[in-house]
Design a protein around this motif. Structure first.
Motif, PDB file in Angstrom:
ATOM      1  N   ASP A 158      71.508  61.838  32.104  1.00  0.00           N
ATOM      2  CA  ASP A 158      70.676  62.636  32.922  1.00  0.00           C
ATOM      3  C   ASP A 158      71.405  63.394  34.209  1.00  0.00           C
ATOM      4  OD1 ASP A 158      68.535  62.111  31.346  1.00  0.00           O
ATOM      5  OD2 ASP A 158      67.394  60.541  32.254  1.00  0.00           O
ATOM      6  N   LYS A 159      72.188  62.333  34.547  1.00  0.00           N
ATOM      7  CA  LYS A 159      72.948  62.746  35.687  1.00  0.00           C
ATOM      8  C   LYS A 159      74.368  63.781  35.457  1.00  0.00           C
ATOM      9  CE  LYS A 159      71.866  58.928  38.599  1.00  0.00           C
ATOM     10  NZ  LYS A 159      72.026  57.686  39.411  1.00  0.00           N
ATOM     11  N   CYS A 160      74.716  63.551  34.159  1.00  0.00           N
ATOM     12  CA  CYS A 160      75.991  64.143  33.857  1.00  0.00           C
ATOM     13  C   CYS A 160      75.834  65.520  33.134  1.00  0.00           C
ATOM     14  CB  CYS A 160      76.861  63.230  32.947  1.00  0.00           C
ATOM     15  SG  CYS A 160      77.404  61.698  33.746  1.00  0.00           S
ATOM     16  N   CYS A 161      74.592  65.524  32.417  1.00  0.00           N
ATOM     17  CA  CYS A 161      74.219  66.744  31.551  1.00  0.00           C
ATOM     18  C   CYS A 161      73.137  67.663  32.029  1.00  0.00           C
ATOM     19  CB  CYS A 161      73.887  66.377  30.286  1.00  0.00           C
ATOM     20  SG  CYS A 161      74.990  65.096  29.449  1.00  0.00           S
ATOM     21  N   TYR A 162      72.895  68.903  31.498  1.00  0.00           N
ATOM     22  CA  TYR A 162      72.192  69.960  31.741  1.00  0.00           C
ATOM     23  C   TYR A 162      71.408  70.286  30.078  1.00  0.00           C
ATOM     24  CZ  TYR A 162      75.531  73.501  30.818  1.00  0.00           C
ATOM     25  OH  TYR A 162      76.492  74.188  30.494  1.00  0.00           O
ATOM     26  N   ARG A 163      70.341  70.574  30.264  1.00  0.00           N
ATOM     27  CA  ARG A 163      69.694  71.219  29.129  1.00  0.00           C
ATOM     28  C   ARG A 163      69.725  72.624  28.986  1.00  0.00           C
ATOM     29  NH1 ARG A 163      68.394  68.375  24.354  1.00  0.00           N
ATOM     30  NH2 ARG A 163      67.521  67.003  25.378  1.00  0.00           N
ATOM     31  N   SER A 164      70.564  73.128  28.044  1.00  0.00           N
ATOM     32  CA  SER A 164      70.780  74.576  27.955  1.00  0.00           C
ATOM     33  C   SER A 164      69.625  75.277  26.946  1.00  0.00           C
ATOM     34  CB  SER A 164      72.115  74.991  27.206  1.00  0.00           C
ATOM     35  OG  SER A 164      72.327  76.171  26.861  1.00  0.00           O
ATOM     36  N   CYS A 165      69.314  76.433  27.605  1.00  0.00           N
ATOM     37  CA  CYS A 165      68.350  77.385  26.861  1.00  0.00           C
ATOM     38  C   CYS A 165      69.110  78.000  25.348  1.00  0.00           C
ATOM     39  CB  CYS A 165      67.761  78.345  27.581  1.00  0.00           C
ATOM     40  SG  CYS A 165      66.774  78.165  29.014  1.00  0.00           S
ATOM     41  N   MET A 166      68.264  78.429  24.519  1.00  0.00           N
ATOM     42  CA  MET A 166      68.799  78.751  23.359  1.00  0.00           C
ATOM     43  C   MET A 166      67.561  79.947  22.867  1.00  0.00           C
ATOM     44  SD  MET A 166      68.508  75.878  20.520  1.00  0.00           S
ATOM     45  CE  MET A 166      66.970  75.353  19.914  1.00  0.00           C
ATOM     46  N   PHE A 167      68.202  80.615  21.811  1.00  0.00           N
ATOM     47  CA  PHE A 167      67.187  81.744  21.226  1.00  0.00           C
ATOM     48  C   PHE A 167      66.682  81.253  19.884  1.00  0.00           C
ATOM     49  CE2 PHE A 167      68.924  85.077  23.863  1.00  0.00           C
ATOM     50  CZ  PHE A 167      67.872  85.348  24.797  1.00  0.00           C
ATOM     51  N   ASP A 168      65.570  81.262  19.560  1.00  0.00           N
ATOM     52  CA  ASP A 168      65.077  80.989  18.063  1.00  0.00           C
ATOM     53  C   ASP A 168      64.920  82.472  17.730  1.00  0.00           C
ATOM     54  OD1 ASP A 168      64.704  78.470  18.356  1.00  0.00           O
ATOM     55  OD2 ASP A 168      62.555  78.694  19.152  1.00  0.00           O
ATOM     56  N   VAL A 169      65.688  82.683  16.479  1.00  0.00           N
ATOM     57  CA  VAL A 169      65.297  83.987  15.688  1.00  0.00           C
ATOM     58  C   VAL A 169      64.569  83.880  14.701  1.00  0.00           C
ATOM     59  CG1 VAL A 169      66.946  85.581  14.260  1.00  0.00           C
ATOM     60  CG2 VAL A 169      68.086  84.266  16.081  1.00  0.00           C
ATOM     61  N   MET A 178      69.563  80.511  15.183  1.00  0.00           N
ATOM     62  CA  MET A 178      69.449  80.169  16.578  1.00  0.00           C
ATOM     63  C   MET A 178      70.618  81.072  16.905  1.00  0.00           C
ATOM     64  SD  MET A 178      71.994  77.915  17.384  1.00  0.00           S
ATOM     65  CE  MET A 178      71.310  76.704  18.378  1.00  0.00           C
ATOM     66  N   ALA A 179      70.601  81.232  18.409  1.00  0.00           N
ATOM     67  CA  ALA A 179      71.650  81.780  19.119  1.00  0.00           C
ATOM     68  C   ALA A 179      71.924  80.730  20.596  1.00  0.00           C
ATOM     69  CB  ALA A 179      71.585  83.078  19.592  1.00  0.00           C
ATOM     70  N   LEU A 180      72.975  80.793  21.194  1.00  0.00           N
ATOM     71  CA  LEU A 180      73.202  80.154  22.296  1.00  0.00           C
ATOM     72  C   LEU A 180      73.301  80.942  23.522  1.00  0.00           C
ATOM     73  CD1 LEU A 180      75.936  77.250  21.264  1.00  0.00           C
ATOM     74  CD2 LEU A 180      73.525  77.190  21.770  1.00  0.00           C
ATOM     75  N   VAL A 181      73.973  82.172  23.452  1.00  0.00           N
ATOM     76  CA  VAL A 181      74.242  82.892  24.896  1.00  0.00           C
ATOM     77  C   VAL A 181      73.664  84.369  24.490  1.00  0.00           C
ATOM     78  CG1 VAL A 181      76.131  84.182  25.851  1.00  0.00           C
ATOM     79  CG2 VAL A 181      76.496  81.853  24.844  1.00  0.00           C
ATOM     80  N   ASP A 182      73.802  84.939  23.528  1.00  0.00           N
ATOM     81  CA  ASP A 182      73.118  86.433  23.141  1.00  0.00           C
ATOM     82  C   ASP A 182      72.792  86.584  21.571  1.00  0.00           C
ATOM     83  OD1 ASP A 182      75.661  87.641  21.691  1.00  0.00           O
ATOM     84  OD2 ASP A 182      76.653  87.020  23.505  1.00  0.00           O
TER      85      ASP A 182
END
Length: 336
Positions: A158-169, A178-182
């Motif tokens: 919890d202190k070392c990581c962050y939850r990244s957003c992504m796209f559902d196609v 899915m896509a991570l950036v664009d």
């Protein structure tokens, strides 16, 4: 037992953008040297077992030719197909075998392939690709230490990581990829070399993150907004001629494009944005991947439950604050 896993893509850093743009080639010998340092960092952090993805170049076995770690370094059993599928399959197997972190060597596409196999295991993406918006660009030795500390549980996820957003196609309402950036809509029907550099064929562009210092398609949004990877929002852009607003961005190494932007909309989690091109293609993290058949309905949805990403700077700062690499002075024994 603390298990870390390594997925090194031998094909990253060698795509067609070396011909149409001016990207440097990231050769496999440098990946071997990086993996060597990575293994030593993982071992020093306290990892007791390392799994790795086998590949046709034998990156990890070559790395082991020059070092003798005190812990087992073992390949997972899987067929090698020399495609992105290898990374996806390996990530899934490693999760099942109990890996507590995945260190991925590649670019945005390799990171995406790993996340298609697992988003539950903390990920440390190490940059060896063309467009490196998602991966961490830094020293493999330190990356190994950070990943190892998380894998061993010496520091809290919890202190070392962050939850990244992504796209559902979505295709006809069902998740197709899915896509991570664009995610870029491409007004064409040929996958061809996959990479995107003709911006006049892109009427819509969706971004999970934006930075003025980025390269690739997210650089377009980066000249308009700033969105951090962990922020629960995205950006939807409409592109096309006739707009009074033109954005100049580095869409590939050494390649600039003047992109007319006709609309900018902030994306909220779960909100569905329809794609108006059919038939056509959707490029995910810079590569044309999804075909939109004639008559099908395609759309993009922002998903805040993306991969858990290890933040190297945050992890190493926490290790310092907790004194993990400090201790009392020990005088070396004199030889007789």
């Amino acid at each position: 037992m603390s298990i870390a896993a390594i997925l090194a893509n031998p094909a990253s850093g060698k795509d067609i953008r070396r011909l149409v743009a001016h990207g440097s080639v990231f050769d496999n010998q440098e990946k071997v040297r990086m993996v060597r340092r990575l293994i030593l960092g993982l071992e020093k952090a306290g990892v007791t077992r390392i799994l790795y993805m086998p590949d046709s170049y034998a990156i990890v076995p070559r790395a082991l030719n020059a070092i003798s770690p005190s812990i087992p370094v073992e390949a997972v059993e899987m067929p090698i197909r020399n495609s992105q599928t290898d990374t996806t399959v390996a990530a899934g197997i490693m999760e099942i075998l109990g890996a507590q972190c995945l260190v991925v060597l590649g670019g945005d596409g390799t990171s995406r392939a790993a996340c298609k196999g697992s988003t539950a295991v903390p990920l440390l993406p190490l940059s060896t690709g063309t467009n490196n918006v998602f991966p961490f660009m830094g020293e493999a030795t330190v990356a190994g230490l950070a990943a190892g500390l998380v894998a061993c549980g010496r520091l809290s996820r919890d202190k070392c990581c962050y939850r990244s957003c992504m796209f559902d196609v979505l295709l006809d309402g069902e998740v197709a990829d899915m896509a991570l950036v664009d995610a870029a809509v491409y007004d064409d029907v040929f996958l061809a070399s996959k990479a995107v550099w003709h911006m006049d064929k892109v009427p819509q562009l969706f971004l999970t993150r934006c930075s003025a210092s980025a390269i690739g398609l997210s650089a377009i949004g980066g000249q308009l907004r700033s969105i951090r990877p962990e922020e629960p929002k995205g950006l939807a852009l409409r592109l096309g001629n006739g707009s009074p607003l033109v954005v100049t961005a580095a869409i590939a190494p050494g390649m600039f494009a003047d992109v007319p932007v006709t609309g900018v909309t902030e994306m909220a989690p779960g909100e569905i944005f329809n794609i108006e091109t059919s038939p056509g293609l959707i490029a995910l993290d810079g590569e044309r991947e999804v075909e939109i058949p004639s008559g099908s309905r395609a759309s993009i949805r922002l998903n805040t439950e993306g991969p858990l990403v290890i933040d190297v700077d945050r992890t190493m700062a926490l290790a310092r604050d907790e004194g993990l690499f400090r201790g009392p002075y020990k005088k070396a024994k004199e030889s007789i």
